[in-house]
Design an enzyme around this catalytic site. Structure first.
Site, PDB file in Angstrom:
ATOM      1  N   CYS A 244      39.489   2.117  10.952  1.00  0.00           N
ATOM      2  CA  CYS A 244      40.778   1.950  11.317  1.00  0.00           C
ATOM      3  C   CYS A 244      41.362   3.263  10.704  1.00  0.00           C
ATOM      4  CB  CYS A 244      41.364   0.978  10.336  1.00  0.00           C
ATOM      5  SG  CYS A 244      40.685  -0.772  10.681  1.00  0.00           S
ATOM      6  N   GLY A 249      43.117  10.719   7.798  1.00  0.00           N
ATOM      7  CA  GLY A 249      43.339  11.288   6.455  1.00  0.00           C
ATOM      8  C   GLY A 249      42.194  11.241   5.563  1.00  0.00           C
ATOM      9  N   ASP A 268      40.921   3.668  16.204  1.00  0.00           N
ATOM     10  CA  ASP A 268      42.066   3.251  15.814  1.00  0.00           C
ATOM     11  C   ASP A 268      42.529   2.374  17.030  1.00  0.00           C
ATOM     12  OD1 ASP A 268      44.094   3.223  13.151  1.00  0.00           O
ATOM     13  OD2 ASP A 268      45.235   2.770  15.025  1.00  0.00           O
ATOM     14  N   CYS A 367      45.090  -0.677   0.534  1.00  0.00           N
ATOM     15  CA  CYS A 367      46.120  -0.115  -0.610  1.00  0.00           C
ATOM     16  C   CYS A 367      47.014  -1.246  -0.969  1.00  0.00           C
ATOM     17  CB  CYS A 367      46.837   0.967   0.136  1.00  0.00           C
ATOM     18  SG  CYS A 367      47.736   0.728   1.484  1.00  0.00           S
TER      19      CYS A 367
END
Length: 431
Positions: A244, A249, A268, A367
């Site tokens: 993903c 990053g 993605d 996150c």
């Protein structure tokens, strides 16, 4: 811009956010400033700072305005903020003047609202706990389950401003060299305490216009995100999948730990996100990465089953760990969002697991700070997939600081680690 003009722009930006409540505030702010090129950098920072203060105290401001019998509007939100957290340099009656570029003068009920709230504390004993802690009512029990007695301290840390962290790109430099390059542009940076590649910059510095950034010596990346890269433990010669990847990053970080040797694939479902990775990969000097767009009916994954040494699943999540950066996210988050995301996370993990070779590893990361997306998700996955198990402490790669993962799982929070909230679980497939 004059102080009154800055205030007027802040009210206009709040009105735009109110008109499109499901759109992220940072995206709206970027569009707002792009359409107003005459607003300089210093003015943008001042306007944004005011807006983000309002967003961080959104529920409490609403509570106070309604308690005082007022109507919630962009103007009264700004007024309430000025009353409850006053700045001695600001007098609303001198700013709301109706003059050129200034907000219209205060009308009777606005002036009365300011006077009623002036001198009050932002938090009040009569506030419901969810209001005082700035979280949705439905989310409070889930956060209490995560943090227990430490909840208030954890949420207080999430109200602070996020740090500006950089990851040094070892393909281009080292930490000492990157610090020297940044210092040449007047940007002071200190080494982070947990990430072996991290630098932390004080305040809001123009990093993206620096020579160090343009030459690919550094990337903007929270220290917690860097530690997810460390948890993967990608090494030269490996076949690695970033399932993903978004704008890549973490792909950049893993390509760095692979020293540009081996092969890494950034996947993605969003073509624009993958396209956005091209320039970043080129600037960083990454040569061992390719991109792949995942589409329905794609046979790409089936043909590569069991072929990757490392698979990172940086799963879509509620983003509750990023509230320091995105205080508006807590206002937009709905219970239905969490239910849909947890189902999607389980589905993605099961698909990604088939791509891990025997003896290889899958790292699941979010996150988020919620157990439903983290520990509960891992327990359910392991129950469905007995070929996988959490790695033992001695098997965690030494890029990850000692003691950060005692059971193959890492949980980071702003209060405890001074990072965004992150979770990672390191699982190995039986050989």
């Amino acid at each position: 811009m004059t102080p009154s003009a800055r205030l007027s722009a802040a009210i206009d930006l709040l009105a735009a956010m109110e008109a499109t409540p499901r759109r992220p505030a940072d995206a709206l702010a970027n569009a707002f400033f792009r359409e107003r090129r005459y607003i300089g950098g210093g003015d943008r920072r001042a306007i944004s700072a005011r807006i983000w203060r309002v967003l961080r105290h959104w529920r409490r401001l609403h509570w106070w305005i309604e308690r005082a019998g007022g109507q919630v509007t962009p103007r009264t939100l700004v007024l309430a903020m000025m009353a409850l957290e006053p700045d001695s340099r600001e007098n609303p009656r001198e700013l709301f003047t109706g003059g050129r570029y200034a907000p219209l003068g205060l009308i009777g009920h606005e002036s009365a609202l300011y006077d009623r709230l002036r001198g009050q504390a932002l938090a009040h004993a009569d506030m419901p706990r969810a209001v005082r802690l700035e979280v949705p009512d439905w989310l409070l029990p889930r956060l209490e389950r995560t943090f227990g007695d430490g909840l208030e301290a954890e949420l207080a840390a999430m109200e602070g401003e996020a740090t500006l962290d950089l990851r040094v790109n070892l393909l281009r430099s080292d930490r000492a060299g990157a610090r020297v390059a940044l210092d040449g542009d007047g940007i002071r940076a200190e080494e982070t305490t947990l990430s072996p590649w991290g630098l932390r910059v004080a305040g809001r510095q123009p990093v993206t216009s620096s020579t160090a950034f343009r030459n690919g010596l550094v990337e903007i990346q929270d220290e917690g995100s860097q530690l997810v890269v460390a948890a993967v433990g990608a090494r030269p010669g490996m076949r690695v999948l970033d399932y993903c990847a978004g704008a890549a990053g973490k792909t950049l970080g893993m390509a760095m730990t692979m020293e540009n040797r081996g092969h890494i694939v950034a996947c993605d479902v969003s073509e624009p996100r993958l396209e956005g990775a091209v320039r970043r990969l080129r600037r960083a000097g990454v040569h061992n990465a390719e991109r792949h767009l995942l589409v329905a009916g794609d046979r790409w994954a089936r043909r590569r089953a069991g072929s990757f040494d490392r698979v990172l699943v940086d799963a879509p999540c509620t983003g509750t760990g990023t509230w320091r950066r995105n205080p508006d996210a807590r206002l937009r988050l709905r219970e239905q969002d969490l239910l849909e995301l947890t189902a999607k996370q389980a589905e993605i993990m099961d698909r990604a697991a088939s791509l891990v070779r025997p003896g290889g590893r899958m790292v699941y990361a979010t996150c988020s700070v919620l157990r439903e997306e983290n520990g509960d998700q891992i327990a359910a996955f392991l129950a469905r997939n007995p070929a996988f198990s959490l790695v033992t402490p001695d098997a965690v790669h030494d890029d990850l600081p000692l003691g950060l993962s005692n059971d193959g799982q890492v949980s980071l929070t702003p209060r405890q680690h001074h990072t965004d909230g992150f979770f990672a679980a390191i699982m190995q497939r039986d050989s």
